[in-house]
Design a protein around this motif. Structure first.
Motif, PDB file in Angstrom:
ATOM      1  N   ASP A  36       0.806  -1.228   0.000  1.00  0.00           N
ATOM      2  CA  ASP A  36       0.000   0.000   0.000  1.00  0.00           C
ATOM      3  C   ASP A  36       0.835   1.271   0.000  1.00  0.00           C
ATOM      4  OD1 ASP A  36      -2.505  -1.341  -0.066  1.00  0.00           O
ATOM      5  OD2 ASP A  36      -2.367  -1.704   2.089  1.00  0.00           O
ATOM      6  N   LYS A  37       2.084   1.185  -0.449  1.00  0.00           N
ATOM      7  CA  LYS A  37       2.961   2.354  -0.543  1.00  0.00           C
ATOM      8  C   LYS A  37       3.234   2.670  -2.011  1.00  0.00           C
ATOM      9  CE  LYS A  37       5.220   1.498   3.854  1.00  0.00           C
ATOM     10  NZ  LYS A  37       6.476   1.180   4.533  1.00  0.00           N
ATOM     11  N   TYR A  38       3.375   3.975  -2.295  1.00  0.00           N
ATOM     12  CA  TYR A  38       3.583   4.440  -3.659  1.00  0.00           C
ATOM     13  C   TYR A  38       4.577   5.592  -3.664  1.00  0.00           C
ATOM     14  CZ  TYR A  38      -0.569   1.711  -4.461  1.00  0.00           C
ATOM     15  OH  TYR A  38      -1.446   0.672  -4.516  1.00  0.00           O
ATOM     16  N   LEU A  39       5.295   5.705  -4.754  1.00  0.00           N
ATOM     17  CA  LEU A  39       6.183   6.832  -4.981  1.00  0.00           C
ATOM     18  C   LEU A  39       5.522   7.728  -6.017  1.00  0.00           C
ATOM     19  CD1 LEU A  39       8.930   8.223  -4.511  1.00  0.00           C
ATOM     20  CD2 LEU A  39       9.788   6.909  -6.461  1.00  0.00           C
ATOM     21  N   ILE A  40       5.288   8.967  -5.653  1.00  0.00           N
ATOM     22  CA  ILE A  40       4.671   9.933  -6.558  1.00  0.00           C
ATOM     23  C   ILE A  40       5.750  10.906  -7.033  1.00  0.00           C
ATOM     24  CG2 ILE A  40       3.008  11.822  -6.792  1.00  0.00           C
ATOM     25  CD1 ILE A  40       1.221  10.411  -4.804  1.00  0.00           C
ATOM     26  N   ALA A  41       6.046  10.847  -8.332  1.00  0.00           N
ATOM     27  CA  ALA A  41       6.934  11.839  -8.950  1.00  0.00           C
ATOM     28  C   ALA A  41       6.064  13.038  -9.296  1.00  0.00           C
ATOM     29  CB  ALA A  41       7.586  11.258 -10.199  1.00  0.00           C
ATOM     30  N   ARG A  42       6.498  14.210  -8.868  1.00  0.00           N
ATOM     31  CA  ARG A  42       5.685  15.407  -9.078  1.00  0.00           C
ATOM     32  C   ARG A  42       6.275  16.300 -10.164  1.00  0.00           C
ATOM     33  NH1 ARG A  42       4.331  17.972  -3.364  1.00  0.00           N
ATOM     34  NH2 ARG A  42       6.570  17.789  -3.007  1.00  0.00           N
ATOM     35  N   THR A  43       5.450  17.156 -10.699  1.00  0.00           N
ATOM     36  CA  THR A  43       5.845  18.079 -11.765  1.00  0.00           C
ATOM     37  C   THR A  43       6.508  19.324 -11.192  1.00  0.00           C
ATOM     38  OG1 THR A  43       3.664  19.118 -11.714  1.00  0.00           O
ATOM     39  CG2 THR A  43       3.955  17.295 -13.269  1.00  0.00           C
ATOM     40  N   ASN A  44       7.021  20.151 -12.080  1.00  0.00           N
ATOM     41  CA  ASN A  44       7.581  21.470 -11.753  1.00  0.00           C
ATOM     42  C   ASN A  44       8.718  21.420 -10.741  1.00  0.00           C
ATOM     43  OD1 ASN A  44       5.750  22.710 -13.512  1.00  0.00           O
ATOM     44  ND2 ASN A  44       4.199  22.846 -11.915  1.00  0.00           N
ATOM     45  N   GLY A  45       9.517  20.348 -10.766  1.00  0.00           N
ATOM     46  CA  GLY A  45      10.688  20.266  -9.908  1.00  0.00           C
ATOM     47  C   GLY A  45      10.414  20.008  -8.443  1.00  0.00           C
TER      48      GLY A  45
END
Length: 127
Positions: A36-45
């Motif tokens: 139930d764990k996730y890595l979220i890559a986000r936008t705009n640095g």
């Protein structure tokens, strides 16, 4: 997470959350880390976020203590059930543990933020 926070979150709840997040303008990608764990890559640095999703009807301090080993190194615990909520004491304890605590709706706003603004985020519509 159900019954002593050991069982996985329902597939339908997780799928609903992930599909929504994949369409969020602040989210570049989501990668499952298991359990139930996730890595979220986000936008705009913005820095990526490691999150854990859970289905706890009303999360309190005891729930956070029970999950303390599982949320080490996690940036946020997201309560993804539609009716999930948390106590103000749980929000404070989570912050003291270095973890943001959010309802599903709150996380939609918090994912845009960083630092203390991220940790302290509470949507005006959730109380």
């Amino acid at each position: 997470m159900k019954r002593k926070n050991i069982e996985p979150v329902a597939y339908s709840s997780t799928n609903y959350f992930l599909n929504g997040m994949r369409g969020h303008s602040a989210v570049q990608s989501i990668t499952s880390l298991g359990n139930d764990k996730y890595l979220i890559a986000r936008t705009n640095g913005r820095d990526p976020l490691t999150i854990m999703v859970a289905d706890i009807y009303i999360a309190g301090e005891a729930d956070l203590y029970e999950l303390s080993d599982q949320i080490q190194g996690v940036d946020a615990l997201i309560l993804i059930g539609f009716y999930n909520r948390y106590s103000s004491a749980a929000k404070t304890l989570a912050k003291n543990m270095g973890v943001g605590l959010f309802t599903n709706r709150e996380f939609w706003g918090a994912v845009n933020l960083s630092g203390d603004k991220f940790m302290d985020y509470v949507s005006k519509g959730d109380d």
